[in-house]
Design a protein around this motif. Structure first.
Motif, PDB file in Angstrom:
ATOM      1  N   UNK A 183       2.566   0.324   4.063  1.00 26.62           N
ATOM      2  CA  UNK A 183       2.579   0.841   5.433  1.00 26.62           C
ATOM      3  C   UNK A 183       1.175   1.308   5.789  1.00 26.62           C
ATOM      4  N   UNK A 184       0.678   0.848   6.939  1.00 29.11           N
ATOM      5  CA  UNK A 184      -0.632   1.263   7.453  1.00 29.11           C
ATOM      6  C   UNK A 184      -1.738   1.086   6.414  1.00 29.11           C
ATOM      7  N   UNK A 185      -1.698  -0.052   5.730  1.00 24.36           N
ATOM      8  CA  UNK A 185      -2.756  -0.388   4.781  1.00 24.36           C
ATOM      9  C   UNK A 185      -2.655   0.264   3.422  1.00 24.36           C
ATOM     10  N   UNK A 186      -1.619   1.077   3.207  1.00 28.36           N
ATOM     11  CA  UNK A 186      -1.448   1.777   1.934  1.00 28.36           C
ATOM     12  C   UNK A 186      -0.189   1.309   1.214  1.00 28.36           C
ATOM     13  N   UNK A 187      -0.178   1.468  -0.088  1.00 25.59           N
ATOM     14  CA  UNK A 187       1.022   1.214  -0.879  1.00 25.59           C
ATOM     15  C   UNK A 187       1.821   2.514  -0.947  1.00 25.59           C
ATOM     16  N   UNK A 188       3.063   2.426  -0.527  1.00 21.72           N
ATOM     17  CA  UNK A 188       3.914   3.625  -0.510  1.00 21.72           C
ATOM     18  C   UNK A 188       4.681   3.767  -1.817  1.00 21.72           C
ATOM     19  N   UNK A 219      15.136   0.476  -8.466  1.00 17.30           N
ATOM     20  CA  UNK A 219      14.349   1.716  -8.493  1.00 17.30           C
ATOM     21  C   UNK A 219      13.978   2.165  -7.083  1.00 17.30           C
ATOM     22  N   UNK A 220      13.529   1.220  -6.282  1.00 14.12           N
ATOM     23  CA  UNK A 220      13.043   1.573  -4.955  1.00 14.12           C
ATOM     24  C   UNK A 220      14.192   1.964  -4.022  1.00 14.12           C
ATOM     25  N   UNK A 221      15.400   1.467  -4.322  1.00 12.85           N
ATOM     26  CA  UNK A 221      16.564   1.783  -3.502  1.00 12.85           C
ATOM     27  C   UNK A 221      17.198   3.113  -3.909  1.00 12.85           C
ATOM     28  N   UNK A 236      10.563   7.208  -3.174  1.00 12.61           N
ATOM     29  CA  UNK A 236       9.499   8.192  -3.384  1.00 12.61           C
ATOM     30  C   UNK A 236       9.488   9.259  -2.303  1.00 12.61           C
ATOM     31  N   UNK A 237       9.831   8.867  -1.076  1.00 12.26           N
ATOM     32  CA  UNK A 237       9.786   9.811   0.042  1.00 12.26           C
ATOM     33  C   UNK A 237      10.725   9.349   1.154  1.00 12.26           C
ATOM     34  N   UNK A 238      10.733  10.075   2.250  1.00  9.71           N
ATOM     35  CA  UNK A 238      11.631   9.745   3.360  1.00  9.71           C
ATOM     36  C   UNK A 238      11.281   8.400   4.002  1.00  9.71           C
ATOM     37  N   UNK A 239       9.995   8.040   3.998  1.00  7.51           N
ATOM     38  CA  UNK A 239       9.621   6.743   4.582  1.00  7.51           C
ATOM     39  C   UNK A 239      10.337   5.609   3.848  1.00  7.51           C
ATOM     40  N   UNK A 240      10.317   5.643   2.530  1.00  4.57           N
ATOM     41  CA  UNK A 240      10.967   4.601   1.725  1.00  4.57           C
ATOM     42  C   UNK A 240      12.473   4.623   1.970  1.00  4.57           C
ATOM     43  N   UNK A 241      13.047   5.799   1.954  1.00  6.36           N
ATOM     44  CA  UNK A 241      14.497   5.937   2.156  1.00  6.36           C
ATOM     45  C   UNK A 241      14.916   5.391   3.514  1.00  6.36           C
ATOM     46  N   UNK A 242      14.167   5.739   4.541  1.00  4.82           N
ATOM     47  CA  UNK A 242      14.503   5.293   5.899  1.00  4.82           C
ATOM     48  C   UNK A 242      14.247   3.810   6.110  1.00  4.82           C
ATOM     49  N   UNK A 243      13.262   3.267   5.392  1.00  2.00           N
ATOM     50  CA  UNK A 243      12.918   1.851   5.547  1.00  2.00           C
ATOM     51  C   UNK A 243      14.108   0.955   5.186  1.00  2.00           C
ATOM     52  N   UNK A 244      14.895   1.388   4.197  1.00  2.71           N
ATOM     53  CA  UNK A 244      16.012   0.578   3.725  1.00  2.71           C
ATOM     54  C   UNK A 244      17.366   1.057   4.240  1.00  2.71           C
ATOM     55  N   UNK A 245      17.368   2.090   5.063  1.00  3.11           N
ATOM     56  CA  UNK A 245      18.624   2.714   5.481  1.00  3.11           C
ATOM     57  C   UNK A 245      19.560   1.746   6.202  1.00  3.11           C
TER      58      UNK A 245
END
Length: 302
Positions: free
Chosen positions: A209-214, A221-223, A227-236
Protein backbone atom coordinates in the motif's frame (compact mmCIF):
# COMPACT_ATOMS: atom_id res chain seq x y z
CA UNK A 1 16.25 -17.01 -5.30
CA UNK A 2 15.28 -13.31 -5.34
CA UNK A 3 16.15 -10.82 -2.60
CA UNK A 4 14.98 -7.20 -2.57
CA UNK A 5 16.87 -5.00 -0.09
CA UNK A 6 15.76 -1.47 0.86
CA UNK A 7 14.64 -0.64 -2.69
CA UNK A 8 13.04 2.71 -3.55
CA UNK A 9 11.83 4.38 -6.74
CA UNK A 10 10.64 7.94 -7.41
CA UNK A 11 8.75 9.31 -10.39
CA UNK A 12 8.69 13.11 -10.78
CA UNK A 13 9.31 13.59 -7.09
CA UNK A 14 6.64 11.08 -6.05
CA UNK A 15 7.74 8.02 -4.07
CA UNK A 16 6.28 5.03 -5.97
CA UNK A 17 8.21 2.38 -4.02
CA UNK A 18 9.36 3.27 -0.53
CA UNK A 19 12.32 1.38 0.99
CA UNK A 20 10.92 -2.14 0.60
CA UNK A 21 12.59 -5.44 1.42
CA UNK A 22 11.38 -8.99 0.80
CA UNK A 23 12.53 -12.28 -0.70
CA UNK A 24 11.09 -14.94 -2.97
CA UNK A 25 12.15 -18.48 -2.15
CA UNK A 26 13.31 -20.98 -4.74
CA UNK A 27 10.34 -22.59 -6.54
CA UNK A 28 7.67 -20.59 -4.74
CA UNK A 29 4.91 -18.34 -6.04
CA UNK A 30 5.09 -14.98 -4.29
CA UNK A 31 2.15 -12.67 -4.99
CA UNK A 32 2.48 -8.89 -4.87
CA UNK A 33 -1.04 -7.81 -3.97
CA UNK A 34 -2.57 -4.36 -3.69
CA UNK A 35 -4.77 -1.74 -5.30
CA UNK A 36 -3.75 0.21 -8.40
CA UNK A 37 -0.88 2.59 -7.69
CA UNK A 38 0.47 0.74 -4.65
CA UNK A 39 3.85 0.11 -6.34
CA UNK A 40 3.56 -3.59 -7.13
CA UNK A 41 4.14 -3.37 -10.92
CA UNK A 42 7.02 -0.93 -10.47
CA UNK A 43 8.56 -3.41 -8.03
CA UNK A 44 8.16 -6.26 -10.51
CA UNK A 45 9.74 -4.30 -13.36
CA UNK A 46 12.75 -3.36 -11.24
CA UNK A 47 13.58 -7.05 -10.87
CA UNK A 48 14.32 -7.43 -14.59
CA UNK A 49 15.50 -3.81 -14.94
CA UNK A 50 12.68 -2.63 -17.15
CA UNK A 51 12.74 0.12 -14.51
CA UNK A 52 15.95 0.96 -12.66
CA UNK A 53 15.78 1.28 -8.88
CA UNK A 54 16.90 4.61 -7.41
CA UNK A 55 18.37 2.97 -4.32
CA UNK A 56 18.77 -0.40 -2.67
CA UNK A 57 19.80 -3.75 -4.09
CA UNK A 58 18.11 -6.63 -5.89
CA UNK A 59 19.89 -9.98 -5.84
CA UNK A 60 19.10 -13.04 -7.92
CA UNK A 61 20.79 -16.22 -6.73
CA UNK A 62 23.02 -14.03 -4.57
CA UNK A 63 24.22 -11.85 -7.46
CA UNK A 64 23.39 -8.15 -7.72
CA UNK A 65 21.42 -7.46 -10.90
CA UNK A 66 23.28 -4.14 -11.33
CA UNK A 67 26.46 -6.14 -11.97
CA UNK A 68 24.91 -8.03 -14.89
CA UNK A 69 24.28 -7.02 -18.48
CA UNK A 70 20.59 -6.32 -18.93
CA UNK A 71 20.25 -8.71 -21.88
CA UNK A 72 21.92 -11.55 -19.95
CA UNK A 73 19.70 -10.91 -16.93
CA UNK A 74 16.50 -11.00 -18.98
CA UNK A 75 17.47 -14.23 -20.72
CA UNK A 76 17.08 -15.95 -17.33
CA UNK A 77 13.72 -14.34 -16.58
CA UNK A 78 10.40 -15.06 -18.29
CA UNK A 79 7.97 -12.13 -18.35
CA UNK A 80 4.20 -12.36 -18.80
CA UNK A 81 2.21 -9.13 -18.92
CA UNK A 82 -1.42 -8.11 -18.91
CA UNK A 83 -3.20 -8.62 -22.26
CA UNK A 84 -0.52 -11.27 -22.99
CA UNK A 85 1.83 -8.66 -24.53
CA UNK A 86 2.06 -10.56 -27.81
CA UNK A 87 3.46 -8.81 -30.88
CA UNK A 88 0.33 -8.19 -32.99
CA UNK A 89 2.17 -8.34 -36.33
CA UNK A 90 3.87 -11.68 -35.53
CA UNK A 91 2.19 -15.05 -35.96
CA UNK A 92 1.81 -17.20 -32.86
CA UNK A 93 4.75 -19.30 -34.04
CA UNK A 94 6.91 -16.19 -34.41
CA UNK A 95 5.82 -14.86 -31.01
CA UNK A 96 6.71 -18.07 -29.18
CA UNK A 97 10.08 -18.42 -30.93
CA UNK A 98 11.28 -14.85 -30.25
CA UNK A 99 13.70 -15.68 -27.42
CA UNK A 100 14.99 -18.99 -28.87
CA UNK A 101 15.95 -17.15 -32.07
CA UNK A 102 17.90 -14.60 -30.01
CA UNK A 103 19.61 -17.56 -28.32
CA UNK A 104 20.34 -18.99 -31.80
CA UNK A 105 18.51 -22.27 -31.26
CA UNK A 106 18.25 -24.45 -34.34
CA UNK A 107 14.88 -24.78 -36.05
CA UNK A 108 14.24 -28.36 -34.92
CA UNK A 109 14.85 -27.51 -31.25
CA UNK A 110 12.47 -24.55 -31.43
CA UNK A 111 9.75 -26.65 -33.08
CA UNK A 112 10.14 -29.47 -30.55
CA UNK A 113 9.96 -27.15 -27.54
CA UNK A 114 7.01 -25.25 -29.04
CA UNK A 115 5.12 -28.49 -29.60
CA UNK A 116 5.83 -29.56 -26.01
CA UNK A 117 4.49 -26.31 -24.55
CA UNK A 118 1.39 -26.26 -26.75
CA UNK A 119 0.49 -29.70 -25.42
CA UNK A 120 1.12 -28.69 -21.79
CA UNK A 121 -0.94 -25.50 -22.14
CA UNK A 122 -3.86 -27.14 -23.96
CA UNK A 123 -3.26 -25.29 -27.21
CA UNK A 124 -3.68 -26.72 -30.70
CA UNK A 125 -0.89 -26.59 -33.27
CA UNK A 126 -3.51 -25.16 -35.63
CA UNK A 127 -3.02 -21.72 -34.07
CA UNK A 128 0.67 -21.39 -34.97
CA UNK A 129 0.06 -19.56 -38.24
CA UNK A 130 -2.63 -17.29 -36.81
CA UNK A 131 -2.14 -13.78 -35.42
CA UNK A 132 -2.93 -12.84 -31.79
CA UNK A 133 -6.10 -10.96 -32.80
CA UNK A 134 -7.52 -14.21 -34.16
CA UNK A 135 -7.34 -15.95 -30.75
CA UNK A 136 -9.59 -15.77 -27.72
CA UNK A 137 -8.37 -13.99 -24.58
CA UNK A 138 -7.65 -17.30 -22.87
CA UNK A 139 -5.66 -18.57 -25.84
CA UNK A 140 -3.65 -15.36 -26.02
CA UNK A 141 -2.77 -15.64 -22.34
CA UNK A 142 -1.65 -19.25 -22.75
CA UNK A 143 0.54 -18.23 -25.70
CA UNK A 144 2.02 -15.45 -23.57
CA UNK A 145 2.93 -18.02 -20.92
CA UNK A 146 4.38 -20.34 -23.59
CA UNK A 147 6.56 -17.51 -24.91
CA UNK A 148 7.83 -16.77 -21.39
CA UNK A 149 8.56 -20.44 -20.66
CA UNK A 150 10.08 -21.63 -23.93
CA UNK A 151 13.72 -21.01 -22.96
CA UNK A 152 13.03 -22.65 -19.58
CA UNK A 153 14.06 -19.69 -17.39
CA UNK A 154 14.33 -20.34 -13.62
CA UNK A 155 12.34 -17.17 -12.85
CA UNK A 156 8.93 -16.04 -14.09
CA UNK A 157 7.57 -12.52 -13.54
CA UNK A 158 3.85 -12.05 -14.18
CA UNK A 159 2.13 -8.65 -14.26
CA UNK A 160 -1.67 -8.99 -13.88
CA UNK A 161 -1.53 -11.92 -16.35
CA UNK A 162 -5.20 -12.91 -16.01
CA UNK A 163 -6.69 -9.49 -15.30
CA UNK A 164 -8.63 -9.09 -18.55
CA UNK A 165 -10.15 -12.57 -18.64
CA UNK A 166 -13.76 -13.35 -17.78
CA UNK A 167 -14.34 -15.27 -14.54
CA UNK A 168 -15.02 -18.63 -16.19
CA UNK A 169 -11.91 -18.48 -18.38
CA UNK A 170 -9.87 -17.22 -15.43
CA UNK A 171 -11.00 -20.13 -13.24
CA UNK A 172 -9.97 -22.61 -15.94
CA UNK A 173 -6.55 -21.04 -16.43
CA UNK A 174 -5.98 -20.83 -12.66
CA UNK A 175 -6.62 -24.57 -12.42
CA UNK A 176 -4.23 -25.29 -15.29
CA UNK A 177 -1.64 -22.92 -13.85
CA UNK A 178 -1.60 -24.69 -10.48
CA UNK A 179 -1.33 -28.15 -12.02
CA UNK A 180 1.30 -27.38 -14.69
CA UNK A 181 4.41 -29.33 -13.74
CA UNK A 182 6.60 -26.94 -15.73
CA UNK A 183 5.76 -24.09 -13.35
CA UNK A 184 6.52 -26.07 -10.19
CA UNK A 185 10.25 -25.72 -10.90
CA UNK A 186 10.14 -21.92 -11.25
CA UNK A 187 10.41 -19.06 -8.81
CA UNK A 188 7.39 -16.92 -9.70
CA UNK A 189 6.49 -13.38 -8.67
CA UNK A 190 2.93 -12.57 -9.67
CA UNK A 191 1.33 -9.12 -9.48
CA UNK A 192 -2.44 -8.88 -9.01
CA UNK A 193 -5.14 -6.73 -7.45
CA UNK A 194 -7.46 -9.77 -7.31
CA UNK A 195 -7.65 -11.05 -3.72
CA UNK A 196 -9.10 -14.44 -4.66
CA UNK A 197 -6.44 -14.94 -7.33
CA UNK A 198 -3.72 -14.17 -4.79
CA UNK A 199 -5.11 -16.76 -2.36
CA UNK A 200 -5.63 -19.40 -5.03
CA UNK A 201 -2.19 -19.15 -6.63
CA UNK A 202 0.23 -17.78 -4.05
CA UNK A 203 2.37 -19.74 -1.62
CA UNK A 204 2.97 -16.40 0.12
CA UNK A 205 1.39 -12.97 -0.29
CA UNK A 206 3.14 -9.62 -0.06
CA UNK A 207 0.47 -6.99 0.60
CA UNK A 208 1.46 -3.47 -0.51
CA UNK A 209 0.00 0.00 0.00
CA UNK A 210 1.33 3.43 -1.01
CA UNK A 211 4.70 2.03 -2.05
CA UNK A 212 5.28 0.13 1.20
CA UNK A 213 5.02 -3.52 2.19
CA UNK A 214 2.40 -3.90 4.89
CA UNK A 215 2.65 -7.64 5.55
CA UNK A 216 4.17 -10.77 4.02
CA UNK A 217 2.91 -14.25 4.87
CA UNK A 218 1.12 -17.36 3.71
CA UNK A 219 -2.56 -16.91 2.82
CA UNK A 220 -3.50 -18.45 6.16
CA UNK A 221 -1.06 -16.29 8.16
CA UNK A 222 -2.13 -13.07 6.52
CA UNK A 223 -5.83 -13.92 6.97
CA UNK A 224 -5.82 -15.22 10.55
CA UNK A 225 -2.94 -13.11 11.90
CA UNK A 226 -3.24 -9.67 10.26
CA UNK A 227 -0.51 -7.26 11.26
CA UNK A 228 -2.86 -4.29 11.61
CA UNK A 229 -6.33 -2.97 10.80
CA UNK A 230 -5.34 -2.18 7.20
CA UNK A 231 -4.61 -5.86 6.53
CA UNK A 232 -7.74 -6.99 8.36
CA UNK A 233 -9.97 -4.56 6.48
CA UNK A 234 -8.36 -5.32 3.12
CA UNK A 235 -9.68 -8.89 3.25
CA UNK A 236 -12.91 -8.23 5.16
CA UNK A 237 -15.24 -8.29 2.14
CA UNK A 238 -14.08 -11.75 1.03
CA UNK A 239 -13.21 -13.08 4.46
CA UNK A 240 -15.47 -16.13 4.74
CA UNK A 241 -14.88 -17.26 1.16
CA UNK A 242 -11.11 -16.97 1.63
CA UNK A 243 -11.30 -18.98 4.85
CA UNK A 244 -13.11 -21.75 2.98
CA UNK A 245 -10.39 -21.70 0.33
CA UNK A 246 -7.39 -21.83 2.70
CA UNK A 247 -8.80 -24.60 4.89
CA UNK A 248 -8.43 -28.24 3.85
CA UNK A 249 -10.38 -31.29 4.97
CA UNK A 250 -7.65 -32.85 7.14
CA UNK A 251 -7.70 -29.75 9.36
CA UNK A 252 -11.34 -30.50 10.23
CA UNK A 253 -10.76 -34.14 11.19
CA UNK A 254 -10.73 -33.38 14.95
CA UNK A 255 -14.20 -31.84 14.60
CA UNK A 256 -15.78 -34.47 12.35
CA UNK A 257 -15.77 -37.36 14.84
CA UNK A 258 -15.87 -40.59 12.83
CA UNK A 259 -17.87 -39.19 9.94
CA UNK A 260 -16.39 -40.27 6.61
CA UNK A 261 -16.31 -37.58 3.92
CA UNK A 262 -15.60 -38.94 0.44
CA UNK A 263 -12.92 -36.43 -0.48
CA UNK A 264 -9.14 -36.35 -0.43
CA UNK A 265 -7.72 -34.93 2.80
CA UNK A 266 -6.09 -32.02 0.95
CA UNK A 267 -9.33 -30.92 -0.72
CA UNK A 268 -10.32 -27.37 0.21
CA UNK A 269 -13.50 -26.84 2.17
CA UNK A 270 -14.70 -24.55 -0.61
CA UNK A 271 -14.51 -27.35 -3.21
CA UNK A 272 -16.11 -29.85 -0.85
CA UNK A 273 -19.06 -27.56 -0.06
CA UNK A 274 -19.55 -26.78 -3.75
CA UNK A 275 -19.73 -30.49 -4.53
CA UNK A 276 -21.97 -31.40 -1.57
CA UNK A 277 -24.38 -28.52 -2.21
CA UNK A 278 -25.04 -29.82 -5.72
CA UNK A 279 -26.02 -33.25 -4.40
CA UNK A 280 -29.27 -33.35 -2.43
CA UNK A 281 -28.35 -36.76 -1.00
CA UNK A 282 -25.46 -35.32 1.01
CA UNK A 283 -27.20 -32.72 3.15
CA UNK A 284 -26.07 -34.43 6.36
CA UNK A 285 -22.43 -34.34 5.26
CA UNK A 286 -22.79 -30.73 4.13
CA UNK A 287 -24.12 -29.68 7.53
CA UNK A 288 -21.43 -31.70 9.32
CA UNK A 289 -18.65 -30.00 7.33
CA UNK A 290 -20.13 -26.54 8.00
CA UNK A 291 -20.37 -27.29 11.73
CA UNK A 292 -16.81 -28.66 11.86
CA UNK A 293 -15.49 -25.66 9.92
CA UNK A 294 -17.16 -23.23 12.31
CA UNK A 295 -15.58 -25.00 15.26
CA UNK A 296 -12.19 -24.94 13.55
CA UNK A 297 -12.31 -21.23 12.63
CA UNK A 298 -13.15 -20.22 16.22
CA UNK A 299 -9.66 -21.37 17.14
CA UNK A 300 -8.03 -19.45 14.28
CA UNK A 301 -9.59 -16.00 14.27
CA UNK A 302 -7.73 -13.39 16.26
Amino acid sequence: MITVESVSKNFDGRRAVDDISFHANDKEILVLLGISGCGKTTTLKMINRLIEADSGNILIDGKNIRDQKVENLRMRIGFVMQNSGLFPHYTIKENISTVPKLLKWDKKKIESRTEELLFKLNLSADILNLFPSELSGGQQQRVGIARALIANPPILLMDEPFGTLDNITKATIHSEFKSLEELKNKTIILVTHDVQEAFELGHRICLMDKGKIIQVGTPKEILYHPKNDFVKNFFAENRLLLEYKVTVLKELFPFLADLKIGFQKDSTIWKILQKLSSDNKNTDQYEAVIKAFNEYRKLQIV
